[in-house]
Design a protein around this motif. Sequence first.
Motif, PDB file in Angstrom:
ATOM      1  N   LYS A 118     -43.130 -40.701  -4.419  1.00  0.00           N
ATOM      2  CA  LYS A 118     -43.079 -39.894  -6.036  1.00  0.00           C
ATOM      3  C   LYS A 118     -44.731 -39.006  -5.803  1.00  0.00           C
ATOM      4  CE  LYS A 118     -40.805 -43.386  -8.563  1.00  0.00           C
ATOM      5  NZ  LYS A 118     -40.335 -43.462  -6.945  1.00  0.00           N
ATOM      6  N   ASP A 119     -45.635 -38.927  -5.051  1.00  0.00           N
ATOM      7  CA  ASP A 119     -46.932 -37.680  -4.567  1.00  0.00           C
ATOM      8  C   ASP A 119     -45.852 -36.159  -5.193  1.00  0.00           C
ATOM      9  OD1 ASP A 119     -48.760 -36.488  -3.859  1.00  0.00           O
ATOM     10  OD2 ASP A 119     -49.984 -38.170  -3.730  1.00  0.00           O
ATOM     11  N   GLU A 120     -46.768 -35.786  -6.174  1.00  0.00           N
ATOM     12  CA  GLU A 120     -46.529 -34.561  -6.493  1.00  0.00           C
ATOM     13  C   GLU A 120     -46.060 -33.287  -5.223  1.00  0.00           C
ATOM     14  OE1 GLU A 120     -48.673 -30.684  -9.067  1.00  0.00           O
ATOM     15  OE2 GLU A 120     -49.984 -32.485  -8.712  1.00  0.00           O
ATOM     16  N   VAL A 121     -47.388 -33.502  -4.196  1.00  0.00           N
ATOM     17  CA  VAL A 121     -47.031 -32.511  -3.684  1.00  0.00           C
ATOM     18  C   VAL A 121     -45.570 -32.532  -2.392  1.00  0.00           C
ATOM     19  CG1 VAL A 121     -47.324 -33.575  -1.309  1.00  0.00           C
ATOM     20  CG2 VAL A 121     -48.084 -31.555  -1.204  1.00  0.00           C
ATOM     21  N   TRP A 122     -44.708 -33.213  -2.822  1.00  0.00           N
ATOM     22  CA  TRP A 122     -43.383 -33.230  -2.346  1.00  0.00           C
ATOM     23  C   TRP A 122     -42.358 -32.095  -3.348  1.00  0.00           C
ATOM     24  CZ3 TRP A 122     -43.471 -34.745   2.294  1.00  0.00           C
ATOM     25  CH2 TRP A 122     -44.332 -35.645   3.367  1.00  0.00           C
ATOM     26  N   TRP A 123     -42.892 -32.406  -4.358  1.00  0.00           N
ATOM     27  CA  TRP A 123     -42.149 -32.012  -5.297  1.00  0.00           C
ATOM     28  C   TRP A 123     -42.416 -30.839  -6.147  1.00  0.00           C
ATOM     29  CZ3 TRP A 123     -37.606 -34.118  -6.121  1.00  0.00           C
ATOM     30  CH2 TRP A 123     -37.816 -35.550  -6.226  1.00  0.00           C
ATOM     31  N   ALA A 124     -44.180 -30.111  -5.547  1.00  0.00           N
ATOM     32  CA  ALA A 124     -44.744 -29.222  -6.367  1.00  0.00           C
ATOM     33  C   ALA A 124     -43.828 -27.607  -5.877  1.00  0.00           C
ATOM     34  CB  ALA A 124     -45.408 -29.537  -6.296  1.00  0.00           C
ATOM     35  N   GLY A 125     -42.846 -27.747  -5.333  1.00  0.00           N
ATOM     36  CA  GLY A 125     -42.086 -25.901  -4.645  1.00  0.00           C
ATOM     37  C   GLY A 125     -41.969 -25.839  -6.110  1.00  0.00           C
ATOM     38  N   GLY A 126     -41.508 -26.502  -6.948  1.00  0.00           N
ATOM     39  CA  GLY A 126     -40.151 -25.594  -7.457  1.00  0.00           C
ATOM     40  C   GLY A 126     -41.183 -26.700  -8.741  1.00  0.00           C
ATOM     41  N   THR A 127     -40.249 -26.248 -10.045  1.00  0.00           N
ATOM     42  CA  THR A 127     -40.897 -26.593 -11.876  1.00  0.00           C
ATOM     43  C   THR A 127     -39.640 -26.726 -12.313  1.00  0.00           C
ATOM     44  OG1 THR A 127     -42.578 -24.402 -11.825  1.00  0.00           O
ATOM     45  CG2 THR A 127     -41.508 -25.519 -13.293  1.00  0.00           C
ATOM     46  N   PRO A 128     -39.039 -28.175 -12.265  1.00  0.00           N
ATOM     47  CA  PRO A 128     -37.865 -28.708 -13.250  1.00  0.00           C
ATOM     48  C   PRO A 128     -37.877 -28.341 -14.655  1.00  0.00           C
ATOM     49  CG  PRO A 128     -39.489 -30.442 -13.034  1.00  0.00           C
ATOM     50  CD  PRO A 128     -39.950 -29.118 -11.824  1.00  0.00           C
ATOM     51  N   LEU A 129     -36.492 -28.207 -14.903  1.00  0.00           N
ATOM     52  CA  LEU A 129     -36.007 -27.827 -16.232  1.00  0.00           C
ATOM     53  C   LEU A 129     -36.667 -28.734 -17.199  1.00  0.00           C
ATOM     54  CD1 LEU A 129     -34.597 -25.489 -18.173  1.00  0.00           C
ATOM     55  CD2 LEU A 129     -32.864 -26.614 -17.622  1.00  0.00           C
ATOM     56  N   TRP A 130     -37.002 -29.859 -17.366  1.00  0.00           N
ATOM     57  CA  TRP A 130     -37.458 -29.872 -18.007  1.00  0.00           C
ATOM     58  C   TRP A 130     -38.543 -30.500 -18.301  1.00  0.00           C
ATOM     59  CZ3 TRP A 130     -35.182 -34.094 -14.040  1.00  0.00           C
ATOM     60  CH2 TRP A 130     -36.223 -33.923 -13.106  1.00  0.00           C
ATOM     61  N   ASP A 131     -39.906 -29.825 -17.394  1.00  0.00           N
ATOM     62  CA  ASP A 131     -41.377 -29.363 -17.500  1.00  0.00           C
ATOM     63  C   ASP A 131     -40.595 -28.118 -18.302  1.00  0.00           C
ATOM     64  OD1 ASP A 131     -41.861 -31.761 -16.836  1.00  0.00           O
ATOM     65  OD2 ASP A 131     -42.906 -30.068 -14.817  1.00  0.00           O
ATOM     66  N   THR A 132     -40.408 -27.241 -17.683  1.00  0.00           N
ATOM     67  CA  THR A 132     -40.280 -25.675 -18.543  1.00  0.00           C
ATOM     68  C   THR A 132     -40.039 -25.843 -20.211  1.00  0.00           C
ATOM     69  OG1 THR A 132     -39.468 -24.560 -16.676  1.00  0.00           O
ATOM     70  CG2 THR A 132     -38.899 -23.150 -18.182  1.00  0.00           C
ATOM     71  N   ALA A 133     -39.347 -26.774 -20.179  1.00  0.00           N
ATOM     72  CA  ALA A 133     -38.514 -26.584 -21.551  1.00  0.00           C
ATOM     73  C   ALA A 133     -39.433 -27.412 -22.427  1.00  0.00           C
ATOM     74  CB  ALA A 133     -37.071 -27.724 -21.962  1.00  0.00           C
ATOM     75  N   ARG A 134     -39.881 -28.502 -22.487  1.00  0.00           N
ATOM     76  CA  ARG A 134     -41.372 -29.083 -22.008  1.00  0.00           C
ATOM     77  C   ARG A 134     -42.732 -28.217 -23.046  1.00  0.00           C
ATOM     78  NH1 ARG A 134     -44.945 -34.148 -21.014  1.00  0.00           N
ATOM     79  NH2 ARG A 134     -46.259 -34.805 -23.243  1.00  0.00           N
ATOM     80  N   SER A 135     -42.648 -27.296 -22.446  1.00  0.00           N
ATOM     81  CA  SER A 135     -43.476 -26.603 -21.957  1.00  0.00           C
ATOM     82  C   SER A 135     -43.426 -25.269 -23.016  1.00  0.00           C
ATOM     83  CB  SER A 135     -43.762 -25.688 -20.782  1.00  0.00           C
ATOM     84  OG  SER A 135     -43.280 -24.885 -20.194  1.00  0.00           O
ATOM     85  N   GLN A 136     -42.191 -25.352 -24.118  1.00  0.00           N
ATOM     86  CA  GLN A 136     -41.681 -23.931 -24.617  1.00  0.00           C
ATOM     87  C   GLN A 136     -41.416 -25.144 -25.426  1.00  0.00           C
ATOM     88  OE1 GLN A 136     -39.425 -20.686 -23.190  1.00  0.00           O
ATOM     89  NE2 GLN A 136     -40.502 -21.156 -20.987  1.00  0.00           N
TER      90      GLN A 136
END
Length: 412
Positions: A118-136
């Motif tokens: 679950k650590d962020e470092v494993w996943w931080a190479g991409g921005t999933p669409l749910w994060d992009t959509a939420r930020s917009q």
Amino acid sequence: MLVLAVLQRLRFLAVLVFALGAFGEGAQAADAPSRAPLILISIDGFRWDYLNRGVSPNLTALAAGGVRAERMLPSFPSITFPNHYTLVTGLYPDHHGVVANTFEDPAAPGGVFHMSSKDEVWWAGGTPLWDTARSQGIVTATEFWPGSETAIRGVRPDYWDAYNAAKGGDRRVDQVLAWLDLPPAQRPGFITLYFEAVDSGGHLFGPDSPQVNTAIASVDGYIGRLVAGLKARNMPTDIIVVADHGMAAVSRDNTVYLDDLADASAMHVVFTDAVAGIDIPDTPAGRAAEARLLGAHPHLTCWKKGEVPKRLHYGTNPRVPDVVCMADVGWLVESRAEAARHHFPLKGEHGYDNQAPEMGALFIASGPDFKAGAVLPPFPNVDVYPLMAKLLGVKPEPNDGDIAPVQAALAR
């Protein structure tokens, strides 16, 4: 007096301009068409041709009333976690960094990625669409999806559930419908939903087994429950149904053992199955082992990481091991030590060349924004991301996808 009159006139005009501007903004918002919610559904391991078996009437109806692909091409390696993250980032695994279901990175906490990491470092190479959509400004929700349990740069979906294999499909669907029953300001505009039963059946019993057909029918029932729930709510919704990969029949009798090819003590095996990743120490013994691996072998092809064929889009990420070996479809590659730890028969596997027909994945899209009865030629799964971004009306992150191959799916 003249000056005072002028000032009062200016104040009146300023108030009038502000009021008209506010009215204009309100009218524009009121006139703006509301977007249909988008639900992205993954049926893990649902090979493209499973749709032809006559056991999935709800999926067949969605395809007939919407769009389907002849098959969708997974990214390499054609395994679960890399491809699920590719679908929601539009990045090849080599670019988002989830390069296998299990891999190593000495710079990361613990050094080893597992499917529970679950650590962020494993996943931080991409921005999933749910994060992009939420930020917009779009509310998002995930009823299971790799990466959705991690706060990436401090952001995760508005609503999310930790993966729980024991949570049945009916309950998963009911959770999605409950989110859609929320008041408009709280209602998600983008939702993910995940089912694993077809993949599990394929591994344990093989893709041509009656157990896989039973799993297909079971998941199809969950899809029917969702569609019925949306109809009961009179809620037009865009639905995209995908798989992360297909499935091939295998037998452990068809195994290439790395130990038989090179000195086991001179190589570090990182992952195996349909594809193996091996780190090689910079020693005379290591260089000899590498030379042996890179030679010609029946049912197995190995490359240095920088020499993996370009069409596979794999081998530039630091997390990719020094040598990548791909078995022929239907074969496995393992070390003998790992093979000795297996306690279940394996009748189906994936991870092979992503262009192999057996690895082809399902793609169906249906809803108010899709055409009816369209069939798309094969396309890579990175293209799903820009399609979803367009449906949501959000500015996508930089990605490897291209909307052109799927543009014909859209009604407008």
